[in-house]
Design a protein around this motif. Structure first.
Motif, short mmCIF file in Angstrom:
data_model
loop_
_atom_site.label_atom_id
_atom_site.label_comp_id
_atom_site.label_asym_id
_atom_site.label_seq_id
_atom_site.Cartn_x
_atom_site.Cartn_y
_atom_site.Cartn_z
N CYS A 12 21.77 -24.84 83.47
CA CYS A 12 20.40 -25.21 83.66
C CYS A 12 19.64 -24.80 82.62
CB CYS A 12 19.88 -24.54 84.89
SG CYS A 12 20.56 -25.32 86.45
N LEU A 13 19.72 -23.44 81.98
CA LEU A 13 19.21 -22.89 80.89
C LEU A 13 19.40 -23.81 79.60
CD1 LEU A 13 19.71 -19.14 81.25
CD2 LEU A 13 17.62 -20.48 81.82
N ALA A 14 20.64 -24.47 79.53
CA ALA A 14 21.01 -25.10 78.26
C ALA A 14 20.21 -26.46 78.28
CB ALA A 14 22.36 -25.41 78.17
N LEU A 15 20.12 -27.16 79.42
CA LEU A 15 19.56 -28.41 79.74
C LEU A 15 18.03 -28.15 79.52
CD1 LEU A 15 21.23 -29.75 82.84
CD2 LEU A 15 21.37 -30.61 80.65
N THR A 16 17.56 -27.01 80.10
CA THR A 16 15.97 -26.65 79.69
C THR A 16 15.52 -26.74 78.34
OG1 THR A 16 15.72 -25.38 81.79
CG2 THR A 16 14.30 -24.98 80.18
N VAL A 17 16.59 -26.10 77.72
CA VAL A 17 16.41 -25.99 76.00
C VAL A 17 16.38 -27.22 75.30
CG1 VAL A 17 17.17 -24.97 73.78
CG2 VAL A 17 17.06 -23.35 75.98
N ALA A 18 17.57 -27.95 75.87
CA ALA A 18 17.51 -29.48 75.32
C ALA A 18 16.52 -30.40 75.41
CB ALA A 18 18.89 -30.03 75.77
N GLY A 19 15.90 -30.30 76.77
CA GLY A 19 14.54 -31.19 77.24
C GLY A 19 13.64 -30.69 76.30
N GLY A 20 13.53 -29.65 75.92
CA GLY A 20 12.33 -28.91 75.36
C GLY A 20 12.33 -29.37 74.04
N CYS A 21 13.35 -29.53 73.46
CA CYS A 21 13.70 -29.99 72.08
C CYS A 21 13.03 -31.43 71.92
CB CYS A 21 15.19 -29.60 71.57
SG CYS A 21 15.38 -27.82 71.05
N LEU A 80 11.20 -33.18 73.98
CA LEU A 80 9.90 -33.27 74.14
C LEU A 80 9.06 -32.80 72.84
CD1 LEU A 80 8.85 -32.57 77.88
CD2 LEU A 80 8.44 -34.64 76.64
N SER A 81 9.59 -31.75 72.42
CA SER A 81 9.00 -31.13 71.09
C SER A 81 8.99 -32.06 69.98
CB SER A 81 9.56 -29.82 70.84
OG SER A 81 9.49 -28.63 71.70
N ALA A 82 10.08 -32.94 70.02
CA ALA A 82 10.03 -33.94 68.71
C ALA A 82 8.97 -34.86 69.13
CB ALA A 82 11.47 -34.43 68.71
N LEU A 83 9.06 -35.25 70.32
CA LEU A 83 7.87 -36.31 70.61
C LEU A 83 6.45 -35.88 70.43
CD1 LEU A 83 9.46 -37.68 73.85
CD2 LEU A 83 9.59 -39.02 71.54
N TYR A 102 1.52 -22.71 74.57
CA TYR A 102 0.90 -23.71 75.07
C TYR A 102 1.63 -24.85 74.97
CZ TYR A 102 -3.82 -21.74 75.38
OH TYR A 102 -5.10 -21.13 75.89
N GLY A 103 2.61 -24.99 74.18
CA GLY A 103 3.53 -26.16 74.24
C GLY A 103 4.44 -26.36 75.47
N VAL A 104 4.83 -25.23 75.78
CA VAL A 104 5.67 -25.33 77.07
C VAL A 104 4.95 -25.38 78.17
CG1 VAL A 104 6.97 -23.87 78.81
CG2 VAL A 104 7.34 -23.46 76.39
N ARG A 105 3.58 -25.23 78.44
CA ARG A 105 2.74 -25.68 79.52
C ARG A 105 2.35 -27.04 79.35
NH1 ARG A 105 -3.53 -23.52 80.19
NH2 ARG A 105 -3.68 -24.79 78.54
N GLU A 106 2.40 -27.62 77.96
CA GLU A 106 1.87 -28.93 77.89
C GLU A 106 3.14 -29.94 78.25
OE1 GLU A 106 -0.68 -32.06 76.78
OE2 GLU A 106 -0.83 -29.97 77.14
N MET A 107 4.54 -29.49 78.16
CA MET A 107 5.58 -30.23 78.64
C MET A 107 5.40 -30.41 80.07
SD MET A 107 8.59 -28.29 76.39
CE MET A 107 8.47 -28.32 74.58
N LEU A 108 4.99 -29.59 80.93
CA LEU A 108 4.92 -29.62 82.64
C LEU A 108 3.81 -30.81 82.57
CD1 LEU A 108 5.14 -26.15 83.62
CD2 LEU A 108 6.96 -27.97 83.54
N ALA A 109 2.73 -30.65 81.86
CA ALA A 109 1.62 -31.51 82.20
C ALA A 109 2.00 -33.12 81.61
CB ALA A 109 0.45 -31.25 81.28
N ILE A 110 2.79 -33.20 80.58
CA ILE A 110 3.32 -34.34 80.20
C ILE A 110 4.09 -35.24 81.24
CG2 ILE A 110 4.85 -35.45 78.52
CD1 ILE A 110 3.80 -33.75 76.38
N GLY A 111 4.92 -34.20 81.89
CA GLY A 111 5.95 -34.71 83.01
C GLY A 111 5.12 -35.19 84.08
N GLN A 112 3.89 -34.49 84.42
CA GLN A 112 3.06 -35.04 85.83
C GLN A 112 2.32 -36.31 84.94
OE1 GLN A 112 -0.73 -32.95 86.00
NE2 GLN A 112 -0.44 -33.01 88.07
#
Length: 268
Positions: free
Chosen positions: A80-89, A91-94, A248-258
């Motif tokens: 789960c932690l690895a998937l979190t990091v991969a998904g964050g990477c 989204l960060s690229a986008l 702020y980037g992490v918080r933004e990822m949740l908002a993008i998902g929404q």
């Protein structure tokens, strides 16, 4: 291989804890992104500490061959932690692409600048809002024909609407009042773009948009502009203090998902 994975996991934990604590120590800012970074960092450290030791600590003398339940549990947690990091990477690229690799083309086509609001304090725009306004000034001075919509309502702690504060800042720095359109009803990014779209259509302003906000915020701005029917949307980003960017980037990822899952936006 195990040592390499352990070192990489520890490095991500240290980075998460550092950038989770930086907003608290340097700016006295706490929000969901800060909390998630701290939880991730602590979670990884605890998992590394208890990776082999947990069963013996909790159940001393219990036969080691029957610790299979812990091996499964720790594998699931690590996955789960690895998937979190991969998904964050991903989204960060986008987010990087939308924020820093999507400049408006210089082909002579008129565009409307839309400045997204941020906190206004008693003494004027907050630091992050000033950075957005400085970026907007750079573009508006380069393109003296471009109109600008300043978008943001008035929150409870704010002395005036964000739109009014932005308009006053721009006028104080040489932007003619006739170029400025105030959108002072919105309270979130979706409303920023929805209400700004109403003004753009009512006033017959150019429908090519140049969104001015922080780089990490550009992707969500583009998503919501797309839900309003705009197809030519570009980014002109202000500075973001480096110590605040990860949280702020992490918080933004949740908002993008929404925005994508609940609001019907498109991320591409």
């Amino acid at each position: 291989m195990k040592r390499i994975v352990t070192v990489l996991a520890l490095l991500t934990a240290v980075a998460a804890l550092f950038f989770g604590l930086a907003p608290l120590a340097g700016y006295r800012i706490f929000h969901l992104g800060v909390l998630l970074l701290l939880l991730y960092g602590v979670g990884v450290v605890l998992l590394l500490v208890f990776w082999d030791a947990f069963p013996d600590m909790m159940f001393p003398g219990y036969p080691k061959e029957q610790h299979r339940w812990w091996r499964i549990t720790r594998g699931i947690l690590a996955g789960c932690l690895a998937l979190t990091v991969a998904g964050g990477c991903v989204l960060s690229a986008l987010m990087l692409r939308a924020g820093r690799m999507n400049p408006p083309p210089e082909d002579g086509t008129p565009a409307t600048v839309v400045v997204l609001g941020c906190l206004v304090k008693e003494n004027g725009p907050s630091l992050m809002l000033r950075y957005r306004l400085e970026a907007a000034l750079d573009y508006l001075r380069l393109h003296p024909e471009a109109p600008v919509v300043v978008s943001g309502g008035q929150g409870k702690p704010e002395p005036m609407s964000e739109a009014r504060a932005m308009a006053e800042y721009l006028m104080a720095n040489g932007i003619d009042e006739t170029r400025i359109y105030l959108e002072d009803r919105s309270t979130n990014t979706q409303q920023n773009l929805a209400y700004s779209a109403e003004i753009i259509l009512q006033e017959g302003l150019p429908e090519r948009l140049v969104i001015v906000t922080d780089g990490y915020h550009q992707l969500r701005g583009r998503i919501y502009a797309g839900t309003q029917g705009f197809t030519q949307v570009y980014g002109w980003s202000g500075k973001t203090p480096w110590g605040l960017l990860p949280s702020y980037g992490v918080r933004e990822m949740l908002a993008i998902g929404q925005a994508v899952v609940l609001k019907g936006g498109r991320i591409w």
